[in-house]
Every structure is written in C-alpha cells, then in structure tokens.
Scaffold this motif. Structure first.
Motif, PDB file in Angstrom:
ATOM      1  N   THR A   7       0.947  -1.296  -0.082  1.00  0.00           N
ATOM      2  CA  THR A   7       0.131  -0.038  -0.038  1.00  0.00           C
ATOM      3  C   THR A   7       0.940   1.303   0.188  1.00  0.00           C
ATOM      4  O   THR A   7       1.910   1.488   0.871  1.00  0.00           O
ATOM      5  CB  THR A   7      -0.952   0.126   1.169  1.00  0.00           C
ATOM      6  OG1 THR A   7      -1.739  -1.071   1.254  1.00  0.00           O
ATOM      7  CG2 THR A   7      -1.811   1.200   1.294  1.00  0.00           C
ATOM      8  N   CYS A   8       0.489   2.203  -0.779  1.00  0.00           N
ATOM      9  CA  CYS A   8       1.450   3.463  -1.150  1.00  0.00           C
ATOM     10  C   CYS A   8       1.391   4.446   0.005  1.00  0.00           C
ATOM     11  O   CYS A   8       0.198   5.051   0.287  1.00  0.00           O
ATOM     12  CB  CYS A   8       1.062   3.907  -2.420  1.00  0.00           C
ATOM     13  SG  CYS A   8       1.865   5.723  -2.672  1.00  0.00           S
ATOM     14  N   SER A  67      -0.248   7.779  -1.214  1.00  0.00           N
ATOM     15  CA  SER A  67      -1.795   7.458  -1.452  1.00  0.00           C
ATOM     16  C   SER A  67      -2.276   7.488  -0.079  1.00  0.00           C
ATOM     17  O   SER A  67      -3.403   8.293  -0.042  1.00  0.00           O
ATOM     18  CB  SER A  67      -1.861   6.366  -2.278  1.00  0.00           C
ATOM     19  OG  SER A  67      -3.202   6.288  -2.534  1.00  0.00           O
ATOM     20  N   THR A  96      -9.563   6.016  -0.351  1.00  0.00           N
ATOM     21  CA  THR A  96      -8.880   5.071   0.094  1.00  0.00           C
ATOM     22  C   THR A  96      -7.512   4.878  -0.644  1.00  0.00           C
ATOM     23  O   THR A  96      -7.246   5.476  -2.026  1.00  0.00           O
ATOM     24  CB  THR A  96      -9.501   3.681  -0.032  1.00  0.00           C
ATOM     25  OG1 THR A  96      -9.889   3.355  -1.560  1.00  0.00           O
ATOM     26  CG2 THR A  96     -10.731   3.654   0.699  1.00  0.00           C
ATOM     27  N   PRO A  97      -6.556   4.662  -0.036  1.00  0.00           N
ATOM     28  CA  PRO A  97      -5.223   4.489  -0.576  1.00  0.00           C
ATOM     29  C   PRO A  97      -5.058   3.410  -1.614  1.00  0.00           C
ATOM     30  O   PRO A  97      -5.845   2.367  -1.574  1.00  0.00           O
ATOM     31  CB  PRO A  97      -4.036   4.200   0.667  1.00  0.00           C
ATOM     32  CG  PRO A  97      -4.943   3.697   1.627  1.00  0.00           C
ATOM     33  CD  PRO A  97      -6.145   4.280   1.444  1.00  0.00           C
ATOM     34  N   HIS A  98      -4.187   3.453  -2.526  1.00  0.00           N
ATOM     35  CA  HIS A  98      -4.006   2.484  -3.452  1.00  0.00           C
ATOM     36  C   HIS A  98      -2.974   1.417  -3.065  1.00  0.00           C
ATOM     37  O   HIS A  98      -1.931   1.598  -2.654  1.00  0.00           O
ATOM     38  CB  HIS A  98      -3.773   2.919  -4.786  1.00  0.00           C
ATOM     39  CG  HIS A  98      -2.508   3.337  -5.336  1.00  0.00           C
ATOM     40  ND1 HIS A  98      -1.995   4.756  -5.123  1.00  0.00           N
ATOM     41  CD2 HIS A  98      -1.257   2.819  -5.464  1.00  0.00           C
ATOM     42  CE1 HIS A  98      -0.790   4.896  -5.418  1.00  0.00           C
ATOM     43  NE2 HIS A  98      -0.359   3.673  -5.512  1.00  0.00           N
ATOM     44  N   SER A  99      -3.396   0.088  -3.562  1.00  0.00           N
ATOM     45  CA  SER A  99      -2.739  -1.128  -2.953  1.00  0.00           C
ATOM     46  C   SER A  99      -2.572  -1.837  -4.224  1.00  0.00           C
ATOM     47  O   SER A  99      -3.184  -1.594  -5.371  1.00  0.00           O
ATOM     48  CB  SER A  99      -3.350  -1.847  -1.925  1.00  0.00           C
ATOM     49  OG  SER A  99      -3.417  -1.196  -0.857  1.00  0.00           O
ATOM     50  N   GLN A 100      -1.501  -2.691  -4.437  1.00  0.00           N
ATOM     51  CA  GLN A 100      -1.161  -3.426  -5.670  1.00  0.00           C
ATOM     52  C   GLN A 100      -0.596  -4.871  -5.323  1.00  0.00           C
ATOM     53  O   GLN A 100      -0.053  -4.952  -4.033  1.00  0.00           O
ATOM     54  CB  GLN A 100      -0.277  -2.772  -6.622  1.00  0.00           C
ATOM     55  CG  GLN A 100       1.146  -2.541  -6.034  1.00  0.00           C
ATOM     56  CD  GLN A 100       1.030  -0.876  -5.596  1.00  0.00           C
ATOM     57  OE1 GLN A 100       0.395  -0.197  -5.898  1.00  0.00           O
ATOM     58  NE2 GLN A 100       1.506  -0.518  -4.425  1.00  0.00           N
ATOM     59  N   GLU A 144       2.080  -1.262 -10.238  1.00  0.00           N
ATOM     60  CA  GLU A 144       1.122   0.132  -9.750  1.00  0.00           C
ATOM     61  C   GLU A 144      -0.283  -0.167 -10.314  1.00  0.00           C
ATOM     62  O   GLU A 144      -0.510  -0.593 -11.348  1.00  0.00           O
ATOM     63  CB  GLU A 144       2.013   1.268 -10.255  1.00  0.00           C
ATOM     64  CG  GLU A 144       3.143   1.716  -9.815  1.00  0.00           C
ATOM     65  CD  GLU A 144       2.903   2.670  -8.883  1.00  0.00           C
ATOM     66  OE1 GLU A 144       2.033   3.173  -8.572  1.00  0.00           O
ATOM     67  OE2 GLU A 144       3.979   2.910  -7.885  1.00  0.00           O
ATOM     68  N   SER A 145      -1.156   0.129  -9.390  1.00  0.00           N
ATOM     69  CA  SER A 145      -2.539   0.200  -9.574  1.00  0.00           C
ATOM     70  C   SER A 145      -3.005   1.839 -10.069  1.00  0.00           C
ATOM     71  O   SER A 145      -3.735   2.049 -10.806  1.00  0.00           O
ATOM     72  CB  SER A 145      -3.598  -0.093  -8.548  1.00  0.00           C
ATOM     73  OG  SER A 145      -3.173   0.858  -7.399  1.00  0.00           O
ATOM     74  N   LEU A 146      -1.908   2.731  -9.863  1.00  0.00           N
ATOM     75  CA  LEU A 146      -2.183   4.065 -10.129  1.00  0.00           C
ATOM     76  C   LEU A 146      -1.551   4.408 -11.454  1.00  0.00           C
ATOM     77  O   LEU A 146      -2.272   5.244 -12.429  1.00  0.00           O
ATOM     78  CB  LEU A 146      -1.471   5.100  -9.148  1.00  0.00           C
ATOM     79  CG  LEU A 146      -1.205   6.494  -9.548  1.00  0.00           C
ATOM     80  CD1 LEU A 146      -2.790   7.338  -9.687  1.00  0.00           C
ATOM     81  CD2 LEU A 146      -0.496   7.383  -8.534  1.00  0.00           C
TER      82      LEU A 146
END
Length: 299
Positions: A148-149, A152, A191-195, A280-282
């Motif tokens: 988790t970033c 973010s 919510t923060p982005h996770s990958q 990355e999900s972003l």
C-alpha cells in the motif's frame, strides 16, 4: 549376417578445433523430490566442452543421470553428486558442469485469524555448478505480497479530514455521530491504492548447508514484508489483512531494504540480490527497486 556397429558421431574429430563454454539441454521435463513433495520441474543440464577437437558431448548421458532426482530428495549433496557424475561421464571432454532446476513449490499457509488454510505456489529455482573443482549453489524465489502506497495513504487521510470539517462544521461533536460518520461511505471518501507486488530473490548458499532453505527464506521474507498474499479467507481474515496493509505502508524502496536486512540475518546465505516489483494500480508502469549484498553483477 553380422550386426553393424552403430556410428558414434560425437566421437569424431571436429572440423574446427575450438572449445565451448557450455553444451547441453534446456527445458528437460522431470519430477523432483523435495522435502517429501514431488515437484514437476524443468531442468537445464550441461557441461563445458574443453576438448576443442571433439565433435560434441554425450547428451544422453546427462539426461540419464538426471533420473536420480526422482528417487532421492533434493539437497546440496545430491546436486554435487549429480554434477560429478556429469563430469565422470565426460572424462577427457569436460572440466565444468552445470544444472538449473525450475519448479513450483506448494506450501500450505494458514489464514490470519480463522482456522482456514490453503495452498500457495512459489516459483523456485536452484542453480548448481562445478567449475575447476569448486561447487556453488544459488537459489531463486519469487514471493508475491501486497503493498500500500504511503503517499496515497497520506493524501486519502487529508481528504477524509477535509470531509470531516465540512460535515461537522458549526456542529457540536457527539460520540455517536462521529462513530456513525466513520463507519459510513460519506465519511471515508478516499482510500489509498494497493497492488499485488513481487519480490524476486537470488541467494548464494554457504558450502556447509545440508538442505536447500527455500521454505526458511520464504518465511523470513514474508515476515519482513508483513503483507503476504492470502489463500482461503473469511471476513475476519480479510479485515486483518486490511489492517496489516494500513499499518504496513511501503514504497518499493522500503520493501527492498526490509528484505536486505532479513536476508543478512538468515543463516547459510553468503550473498544475495533482491529485486522488488510493485505493479502499480495508479500508473501503467511498475515501480522497481534492487538491493544487493556480496553479489557480483556480470557486465
């Protein structure tokens, strides 16, 4: 009628006298026994061709020697024995021998909270070499985990703060109202982005080891990262996983440093390379970090 002797073309003299560094086979399918588990593997087996006058090596001898892997458990001692058999069968032709085995190692992993468990597959590889009578073994492992970033997460917290200010402006704060707001989608607006992320580990083993420490390295790495991907879960496990991610924010640089420190503490390892990839999900590209210790990078 007398039976004709079958021709041995490999024993003929080469038209060009030139030694070769590696000759053998790639992608040989075979079963391998490891820690009581029968793995489906692919092998690359080869030797050097130091006698430049020889036409070629005897590949069938390498292939047949690999049969020991389906009968005996895979250990450094067995790998050494196998490489020595490669050289014994090519006496006068070869001085160095090589073997690489790739497989999927299945480990049963427990859920975080509930009594559930499930199987997780890890791509593993062992490379062994016998060069100038010196024996070396290296392991490669791919470990999936969640990341988790931190950036973010900080931006999401700021948006939640702003929403709190708007929703409770000029209002007296009541415990029940704040609690209800925190549990609603109106309050948690971001919510923060996770990958899903991957740690690619290459480790060189000490000569004294009796076993291949795949499982120990996996356990140490997953403990250092803190957010190993799960198998079977209930809602309590999923909530615990969300908590672990929220309390374990990391960039790819953080993950690489954690793994570096963990591997330095692992017994039996005298060098390694770590490569972490955060898919990355972003962004449409990956974030990557590499860390090495006592590891030579070939040019």
């Amino acid at each position: 009628m007398n039976a004709l002797t079958l021709p041995d073309i490999c024993a003929q003299t080469s038209h060009t006298s030139l030694p070769l560094e590696w000759v053998g086979m790639h992608g040989i399918a075979l079963p391998v026994v490891f820690d009581g588990q029968r793995l489906s593997a692919r092998a690359d087996a080869g030797v050097s061709l130091d006698n430049g006058d020889a036409r070629g090596i005897h590949m069938s001898r390498l292939y047949l020697a690999l049969g020991i892997l389906e009968r005996e458990s895979l250990t450094p001692a067995l790998l050494r024995q196998l490489l020595q058999s490669f050289l014994h069968s090519h006496r006068g032709l070869s001085k160095n021998a090589y073997l690489k085995l790739r497989a999927e190692l299945l480990l049963r992993r427990p859920a975080l909270i509930s009594p559930l468990s499930g199987w997780k597959s890890y791509s593993v590889c062992v490379s062994a070499s016998m060069e100038n009578d010196m024996f070396h073994v290296e392991l490669s492992i791919e470990i999936p985990y969640s990341s988790t970033c931190p950036c973010s997460a900080a931006l999401a917290r700021q948006l939640i703060q702003q929403q709190f200010i708007e929703d409770f402006a000029n209002r007296s704060l009541q415990h029940a109202d704040v609690l209800a707001w925190l549990g609603s989608s109106n309050g948690i607006v971001a919510t923060p982005h996770s990958q899903r992320s991957y740690a690619h580990l290459q480790v060189r083993l000490d000569d004294y080891l009796d076993n291949l420490p795949w499982v120990a390295v996996i356990n140490d790495a997953e403990a250092a990262l803190g957010t190993a991907v799960q198998t079977a879960v209930k809602r309590a496990d999923e909530q615990a996983f969300a908590l672990a991610n929220g309390q374990n924010l990391m960039f790819c640089e953080d993950a690489a440093r954690r793994l570096n420190l963990a591997l330095k503490r692992s017994p039996g390892i005298n060098g390694f390379q770590v490569r972490v990839v955060h898919s990355e999900s972003l962004h449409a590209h990956d974030a990557v970090a590499v860390s090495r210790w006592n590891w030579r990078v070939d040019s």
